[in-house]
Write an enzyme that holds these catalytic residues in place. Structure first.
Site, PDB file in Angstrom:
ATOM      1  N   ASP A 446      -0.959  -1.457   2.017  1.00 64.27           N
ATOM      2  CA  ASP A 446      -1.619  -0.350   1.319  1.00 64.27           C
ATOM      3  C   ASP A 446      -3.135  -0.567   1.287  1.00 64.27           C
ATOM      4  OD1 ASP A 446      -1.827   1.961  -0.212  1.00 64.27           O
ATOM      5  OD2 ASP A 446      -0.280   1.340  -1.642  1.00 64.27           O
ATOM      6  N   ASP A 504       2.310  10.283  -1.156  1.00 63.68           N
ATOM      7  CA  ASP A 504       2.976   9.888  -2.388  1.00 63.68           C
ATOM      8  C   ASP A 504       3.744  11.058  -2.997  1.00 63.68           C
ATOM      9  OD1 ASP A 504       2.238   7.287  -2.249  1.00 63.68           O
ATOM     10  OD2 ASP A 504       0.634   7.386  -3.730  1.00 63.68           O
TER      11      ASP A 504
HETATM   12  C1  GLA Z   1      -0.123   3.595  -3.563  1.00 62.44           C
HETATM   13  C2  GLA Z   1       1.007   3.954  -2.607  1.00 62.44           C
HETATM   14  C3  GLA Z   1       2.298   4.096  -3.357  1.00 62.44           C
HETATM   15  C4  GLA Z   1       2.600   2.822  -4.109  1.00 62.44           C
HETATM   16  C5  GLA Z   1       1.441   2.472  -5.017  1.00 62.44           C
HETATM   17  C6  GLA Z   1       1.635   1.122  -5.653  1.00 62.44           C
HETATM   18  O1  GLA Z   1      -0.434   4.674  -4.369  1.00 62.44           O
HETATM   19  O2  GLA Z   1       0.711   5.121  -1.905  1.00 62.44           O
HETATM   20  O3  GLA Z   1       3.354   4.394  -2.470  1.00 62.44           O
HETATM   21  O4  GLA Z   1       2.835   1.784  -3.205  1.00 62.44           O
HETATM   22  O5  GLA Z   1       0.216   2.449  -4.319  1.00 62.44           O
HETATM   23  O6  GLA Z   1       0.591   0.781  -6.467  1.00 62.44           O
END
Ligand code: GLA
Length: 700
Positions: A446, A504
């Site tokens: 990420d 997300d």
């Molecule tokens: C980001 C990612 C999510 C999740 C969060 C965790 O927002 O896009 O899928 O992994 O971080 O903190």
């Protein structure tokens, strides 16, 4: 090699012809269906013979494959640079053209400006053209580079489709009719971005999924970028996709070179589906290097929307058991597993297992997951750190950017200066140690902060190197590219990952639209698509399990919800959908995507097709406009073949929508001629918002 008047490049059923106008850089004068072998290329060159209108420079706009202001191009040039003595004019001349198999290396030089440019063009078997360019400072003083696009593409049309969005709603396709001047999307976030990712389509007015002459373009780059379409003052149109350089970011010392990211482009005269028919095989064979071929994409469970930061070993083990029971094949432990990580304000940078949450490390959970027959994956965000971390307490100077200035925080965190060798080594060592601590098959990688106080090139290239080094040290490790959802979806990142987290947003209503746009450039097997909880955490919408499951089914499928909160019915629906996904997986992940058009804009339909037939998805995401849906015209079936059509999703709720219900809507198959399904169309059941009908259309 001596210079010729014309050069041709062939591949994927297309030919490109370039003309050399004396010493000037080459001009692209033809990109269309393949030309016969011995054709006299001079017969194509008439296009360059138009007159010059009054009021222009006497020779007209010097619009070629590498336009420069110094040669009389008044639009946005491909190159802008200067030396400290104020020199900024460039007039590149053609020095050499090499023709390696399937490509052209075009060498340009300007002795006075003391530069050399090499454009490397490759026409791939899939019909995708790739172009990158290298600039060399052949002088004796430093050279500051401000702009360097690998090339400029001439466009025949002026209807633009670009992609924009935001966190939790990426991949919003936007249509613009180009007037005069410039349409420019700039991304200054140091990530591929949610709002201005470097993808562009330009085509005939009103182009669609199955019609229109279109050119699709993408810059394979995860840093700052610029995507522009410009109507030149003489009326012609150019497109450029280029890295966006900060002032002083690239200063080449004598003899030094700088290489641009790669531009990818493909042409289709049958609309967006034709583009996918080129980009998908290209991604499979070239970007991924064939490494997913024949490898099953395991169904995921992801812990994020199930637990967020509240990790608890016994609950996780319970969830793993439930996941295995419904058919999950890879269990991914998301954010929250490392020391100090009770929220997104702390802990980032300390890649040690939280001793409270995991007193014996991650091995007990990883072993449990493996014993259940699943792979084990882990979330990391190696490029960032919270101030509240041992890492930044010990090394506050590791933050990227001017140390004397306060920086705005993003998700409570800073970016680490990975271009520094000591920072790079320390982060590599931490992640490497985690990977050695137990059997970890997969990383979700990420990147949750925009770059604000630093240029993006060195940082982005350092991030690539970090991933490459970890992959080399851990062969077999798979990686998912994520950046606050879908802010890192690009081909350069995909060279070093196997999956892209699209968004997300797991709300299936929004996901249907997002996935449709994403699928133009990327094949479904790299499209992370999850079944989220009943109530979407980003939109608040409550949706049926059927809607969620049948939306996630068409990507690299996963589940991201607390399985202990499912009703028995929801669990059964999900389990069936996973089983169906596995039955269809070879077609879904190896076939063609054919997006289908329908009169009702609230209905999203597409097919996954292979030699044997098609699986058709029809999702109603808005209230239907008319009581009776118009038949859906399919594409790509054999006109004279007879197909067996079966509704895979008959249900009492669907049957209740109609007062006369034909037998096929109850699940009985019927047969139809391919020509009829393509021209008269496939009949559709009456659907409510949220209903998804799946149909199988198989050759008999
Ligand atoms: C980001 C990612 C999510 C999740 C969060 C965790 O927002 O896009 O899928 O992994 O971080 O903190």
């Amino acid at each position: 090699m001596s210079l010729q008047e014309f050069y041709r490049l062939d591949g994927g059923g297309d030919t490109l012809v370039f003309a050399g106008h004396g010493a000037a850089p080459l001009a692209l004068i033809y990109w269309g269906p393949a030309l016969p072998g011995g054709v006299d290329l001079a017969t194509i060159a008439f296009a360059g013979a138009s007159g010059v209108a009054h009021g222009m420079l006497d020779a007209g706009e010097a619009f070629d494959f590498f336009p420069e202001s110094g040669r009389g191009f008044t639009g946005r040039p491909a190159l802008a640079l200067h030396r400290s003595n104020g020199d900024f004019i460039t007039q590149c001349a053609l020095q050499d053209v090499e023709a390696p198999a399937g490509g052209l290396n075009v060498v340009l030089h300007d002795r006075r400006a003391q530069i050399e440019v090499t454009q490397r063009l490759r026409m791939h078997a899939s019909g995708v053209l790739s172009v990158d360019a290298e600039l060399k400072n052949t002088g004796t003083t430093p050279l500051e580079l401000q702009r360097f696009a690998p090339c400029a593409l001439p466009l025949r049309h002026d209807e633009i489709m670009r992609f924009t969005g935001r966190w939790a709603y990426e991949w919003r396709a936007e249509r613009i009719q180009l007037g005069a001047g410039l349409i420019d999307s700039e991304n200054r976030t140091g990530r591929t971005s949610h709002h201005a990712p470097p993808f562009l389509i330009v085509g005939t007015r009103g182009f669609g999924d199955a019609h229109g002459d279109v050119l699709g373009m993408h810059l394979g780059w995860s840093g700052d970028s610029e995507t522009l379409v410009e109507r030149l003052r003489d009326g012609r149109v150019q497109a450029q996709l280029a890295p966006l350089l900060s002032p002083g970011e690239v200063v080449l010392s004598p003899g030094q070179t700088w290489t641009s990211p790669t531009l990818y482009a493909a042409r289709s005269d049958c609309g967006l589906n034709g583009l996918s028919d080129r980009f998908h095989p290209f991604v499979r064979q070239e970007v991924l290097g064939g490494r997913l071929a024949g490898r099953v994409r395991p169904v995921h469970f992801n812990s994020w929307e199930a637990l967020y930061f509240a990790h608890d070993l016994s609950r996780l083990k319970q969830l793993a058991g439930m996941a295995a029971e419904i058919g999950v094949e890879r269990f991914v432990l998301d954010d929250g597993w490392f020391a100090g990580r009770g929220s997104d304000r702390a802990g980032l940078g300390d890649w040690r297992v939280d001793p409270q949450k995991y007193p014996d490390g991650l091995a007990p959970l990883a072993d449990h997951v493996h014993a259940l027959g699943m792979q084990f994956g882990l979330w990391v965000e190696p490029e960032c750190a919270n101030l509240d971390s041992d890492l930044l307490r010990a090394h506050p100077d590791w933050i990227l950017g001017d140390k004397a200035r306060a920086q705005p925080l993003g998700r409570g965190q800073y970016v680490l200066d990975l271009a520094r060798a000591d920072v790079f080594e320390a982060i590599f060592a931490q992640i490497d140690a985690v990977l050695q601590s137990c059997a970890i098959d997969y990383l979700k990688w990420d990147f949750n902060r925009d770059l604000t106080h630093a240029p993006s090139t060195a940082q982005t290239r350092a991030a690539y190197r970090l991933i490459d080094r970890l992959r080399a040290a851990h062969p077999g490790l798979e990686i998912e590219a994520c950046a606050s959802g879908g802010a890192r979806a690009d081909f350069e990142m995909l060279k070093r990952s196997e999956r892209i987290w699209v968004s997300d947003c797991n709300d299936p209503f929004d996901r249907q639209r997002q996935q449709r746009a994403f699928s133009i450039f990327f094949p479904p097997e790299v499209m992370g698509a999850h079944v989220g909880p009943r109530t979407s955490h980003t939109t608040g919408r409550i949706t049926a399990m059927e809607t969620r499951a049948l939306t996630a089914l068409f990507g690299h499928m996963g589940v991201e919800a607390d399985l202990s909160k499912l009703t028995e019915r929801e669990r059964a629906v999900l389990k069936d959908a996973i089983a169906l996904h596995k039955r269809l997986r070879a077609r879904l992940h190896g076939g063609r995507i054919v997006r289908l058009e329908h009169d009702d804009p609230g209905l999203i339909a597409f097919a996954c097709a292979d030699e044997a037939g098609q699986t058709v998805s029809v999702a109603q995401i808005d209230t239907p406009l008319y009581p009776q849906p118009a038949p859906l015209r399919l594409h790509g079936l054999k006109a004279d073949a007879v197909y067996k059509v079966t509704l895979l999703t008959p249900s009492p709720a669907l049957i209740a929508q109609m007062k006369r219900v034909p037998e096929w809507i109850r699940g009985a198959p019927f047969t139809a001629l391919g020509a009829a399904l393509c021209h008269s169309g496939l009949p559709l059941p009456v659907l409510r918002p949220g209903d998804i009908a799946l149909l199988s259309v198989e050759a008999t």
